[in-house]
Design a protein around this motif. Structure first.
Motif, short mmCIF file in Angstrom:
data_model
loop_
_atom_site.label_atom_id
_atom_site.label_comp_id
_atom_site.label_asym_id
_atom_site.label_seq_id
_atom_site.Cartn_x
_atom_site.Cartn_y
_atom_site.Cartn_z
N GLY A 9 45.30 -51.71 -36.94
CA GLY A 9 45.38 -53.14 -36.65
C GLY A 9 46.64 -53.53 -35.90
N ARG A 10 46.60 -54.70 -35.35
CA ARG A 10 47.74 -55.27 -34.65
C ARG A 10 48.04 -56.62 -35.30
NH1 ARG A 10 47.66 -50.83 -32.75
NH2 ARG A 10 48.05 -50.19 -30.60
N PRO A 11 49.26 -57.11 -35.26
CA PRO A 11 50.40 -56.43 -34.66
C PRO A 11 50.93 -55.31 -35.55
CG PRO A 11 51.10 -58.48 -35.66
CD PRO A 11 49.61 -58.43 -35.81
N LEU A 12 51.59 -54.37 -34.90
CA LEU A 12 52.27 -53.31 -35.68
C LEU A 12 53.55 -53.92 -36.22
CD1 LEU A 12 52.11 -50.00 -33.60
CD2 LEU A 12 50.71 -50.69 -35.55
N ASP A 13 53.51 -54.30 -37.46
CA ASP A 13 54.70 -54.91 -38.04
C ASP A 13 54.86 -54.50 -39.50
OD1 ASP A 13 52.76 -56.32 -39.39
OD2 ASP A 13 53.09 -58.21 -38.33
N GLU A 14 55.86 -55.01 -40.12
CA GLU A 14 56.19 -54.63 -41.50
C GLU A 14 55.06 -54.96 -42.46
OE1 GLU A 14 58.70 -53.24 -43.24
OE2 GLU A 14 60.12 -52.81 -41.62
N VAL A 15 54.36 -56.09 -42.20
CA VAL A 15 53.27 -56.50 -43.10
C VAL A 15 52.18 -55.44 -43.09
CG1 VAL A 15 51.50 -58.24 -43.55
CG2 VAL A 15 53.79 -58.94 -42.79
N LEU A 16 51.79 -55.05 -41.90
CA LEU A 16 50.75 -54.02 -41.77
C LEU A 16 51.24 -52.71 -42.39
CD1 LEU A 16 48.02 -53.06 -40.60
CD2 LEU A 16 49.26 -52.42 -38.53
N ALA A 17 52.48 -52.36 -42.09
CA ALA A 17 53.02 -51.09 -42.60
C ALA A 17 53.04 -51.09 -44.13
CB ALA A 17 54.43 -50.87 -42.05
N GLU A 18 53.39 -52.23 -44.72
CA GLU A 18 53.41 -52.30 -46.19
C GLU A 18 52.01 -52.13 -46.77
OE1 GLU A 18 55.47 -55.88 -47.20
OE2 GLU A 18 57.39 -55.10 -46.48
N GLN A 19 51.02 -52.71 -46.10
CA GLN A 19 49.64 -52.56 -46.57
C GLN A 19 49.19 -51.10 -46.49
OE1 GLN A 19 47.44 -55.26 -44.09
NE2 GLN A 19 47.84 -57.02 -45.40
N SER A 46 42.98 -45.72 -37.90
CA SER A 46 42.89 -45.69 -39.35
C SER A 46 41.40 -45.60 -39.67
CB SER A 46 43.51 -46.94 -39.95
OG SER A 46 43.39 -46.91 -41.36
N GLY A 47 40.97 -44.48 -40.19
CA GLY A 47 39.54 -44.27 -40.33
C GLY A 47 38.90 -44.21 -38.96
N ASP A 48 37.81 -44.94 -38.79
CA ASP A 48 37.12 -44.93 -37.50
C ASP A 48 37.56 -46.07 -36.60
OD1 ASP A 48 35.64 -42.74 -38.25
OD2 ASP A 48 34.06 -43.95 -39.16
N GLU A 49 38.58 -46.80 -37.01
CA GLU A 49 38.96 -47.98 -36.24
C GLU A 49 40.41 -47.89 -35.77
OE1 GLU A 49 38.12 -51.50 -38.37
OE2 GLU A 49 35.97 -51.06 -38.51
N PRO A 50 40.69 -48.54 -34.65
CA PRO A 50 42.09 -48.58 -34.21
C PRO A 50 42.95 -49.24 -35.28
CG PRO A 50 40.63 -49.39 -32.48
CD PRO A 50 39.79 -49.25 -33.72
N ARG A 77 48.49 -48.42 -49.73
CA ARG A 77 47.20 -47.74 -49.93
C ARG A 77 47.29 -46.25 -49.65
NH1 ARG A 77 43.97 -52.24 -46.41
NH2 ARG A 77 44.28 -53.97 -47.85
N ARG A 78 48.45 -45.81 -49.23
CA ARG A 78 48.62 -44.41 -48.82
C ARG A 78 47.54 -44.00 -47.82
NH1 ARG A 78 50.99 -44.96 -53.66
NH2 ARG A 78 52.53 -43.46 -54.42
N ALA A 79 47.27 -44.90 -46.91
CA ALA A 79 46.18 -44.66 -45.95
C ALA A 79 46.65 -43.72 -44.84
CB ALA A 79 45.72 -45.98 -45.36
N LEU A 80 45.75 -42.89 -44.43
CA LEU A 80 46.06 -41.95 -43.35
C LEU A 80 45.99 -42.68 -42.02
CD1 LEU A 80 46.35 -38.91 -42.44
CD2 LEU A 80 43.87 -38.98 -42.11
N VAL A 81 46.99 -42.48 -41.18
CA VAL A 81 46.96 -42.98 -39.81
C VAL A 81 46.92 -41.76 -38.89
CG1 VAL A 81 48.20 -44.23 -38.01
CG2 VAL A 81 48.12 -45.14 -40.34
N ARG A 82 46.01 -41.79 -37.96
CA ARG A 82 45.81 -40.65 -37.07
C ARG A 82 46.27 -41.02 -35.67
NH1 ARG A 82 40.73 -36.61 -37.18
NH2 ARG A 82 42.01 -35.83 -38.88
N ALA A 83 47.13 -40.20 -35.11
CA ALA A 83 47.56 -40.39 -33.72
C ALA A 83 46.76 -39.44 -32.85
CB ALA A 83 49.06 -40.11 -33.59
N GLU A 84 46.07 -39.99 -31.88
CA GLU A 84 45.22 -39.17 -31.01
C GLU A 84 45.56 -39.44 -29.56
OE1 GLU A 84 41.19 -39.46 -33.72
OE2 GLU A 84 41.02 -38.97 -31.59
#
Lengths: 197, 77
Positions: A98-108, A92-96, A112-119
């Motif tokens: 966050g963990r844990p990958l859970d519903e709380v993180l997903a809701e955030q 997310s941006g220049d950073e990995p 924010r409609r934040a872009l997540v990049r899979a590389e």
């Protein structure tokens, strides 16, 4: 742009790590994982347009593939887990991411409609909640479901992708639209038996 | 040139135009694009083609993309 095997359009291409194929194409692995997990998404952007190419001569090359996801945290979470299972890292941006990958993180992230990049494996996939001028519910009913290596790949309609690029109107979108329009025009001339200009 | 800062409060439009004139060629056009009728018609034709309906096999598209990437990477050495 691979028109007639000519050189690519500068700006559409950025450096890529050398792709070392040791098995199925990484994007195929990701698409298979998304299908298995029942993730709702559509391919958009230049990668989406390519599915409508009528010959290899008008397949565009772009470093990243854009996937458009609905504003659904549970769906996003499934997509991220499928990407991890396929050997991609999540950023997310220049950073990995966050963990844990859970519903709380997903809701955030979704709020924010934040872009997540899979590389990974020299492949970059943007998992986006934004498509200029369209909501997910706009494009979902008009998608096409193409087969790639036996996998169902949902792709936004060509008209929606082009309209989104026209709405965004960034320099790279303008370059793409001009090149794509010209490519279609040349193809039409060839089909009508007239030499391309 | 990343930005041109002009104090506009005490300058008239003509003077501002004169100041930025040498830099106009650096501007890149942005904003919504109006698609031509011909382009929209061509898109409709492409979308209605039998090979672009759901269920069509597009494996060749991914293969073409992969081959082009390999080719481009080889060029870069």
């Amino acid at each position: 742009v691979g028109l007639g095997g000519g050189p690519p359009v500068p700006g559409l291409l950025r450096p890529l790590e050398r792709l070392i194929l040791t098995g199925p194409d990484p994007f195929s692995r990701l698409a298979a994982g998304l299908e298995r997990s029942g993730v709702r998404y559509v391919v958009i952007g230049i990668a989406g347009v390519n599915h409508y190419a009528q010959s290899a001569g008008i397949v565009f090359t772009t470093e990243d593939r854009d996937l458009f996801l609905p504003l659904d945290p549970g769906n996003a979470l499934k997509a991220w887990r499928a990407a991890l299972d396929a050997g991609f890292g999540l950023w997310s941006g220049d950073e990995p991411l966050g963990r844990p990958l859970d519903e709380v993180l997903a809701e955030q992230v979704v709020s924010r409609r934040a872009l997540v990049r899979a590389e990974g494996h020299g492949v970059v996939v943007d998992l986006s909640f934004v498509m200029a001028a369209f909501s997910f519910d706009d494009v979902w009913p008009r998608r096409r479901i193409f087969k790639v290596d036996g996998i169902d790949v949902p792709v936004a309609s060509l008209k929606d992708i082009v309209a989104s690029k026209a709405a965004a109107g960034r320099p790279k979108d303008r370059l793409f639209l001009a090149t794509h329009e010209d490519g279609l025009r040349q193809l039409g001339r060839r089909r009508r038996g007239r030499p391309p200009k | 040139v990343r930005a041109i800062i002009v104090r506009v409060s005490d300058r008239d439009d003509d003077e501002i135009a004169r100041i930025i004139a040498p830099f106009r060629h650096l501007a890149r056009e942005t904003g919504p694009v109006v698609l031509s009728d011909e382009y929209i018609r061509m898109i409709d034709e492409v979308e209605s083609a039998p090979e672009n309906q759901s269920g069509s096999d597009k494996t060749w598209v991914w293969e073409a993309d992969r081959q082009f990437r390999d080719y481009y990477d080889r060029l870069k050495g």
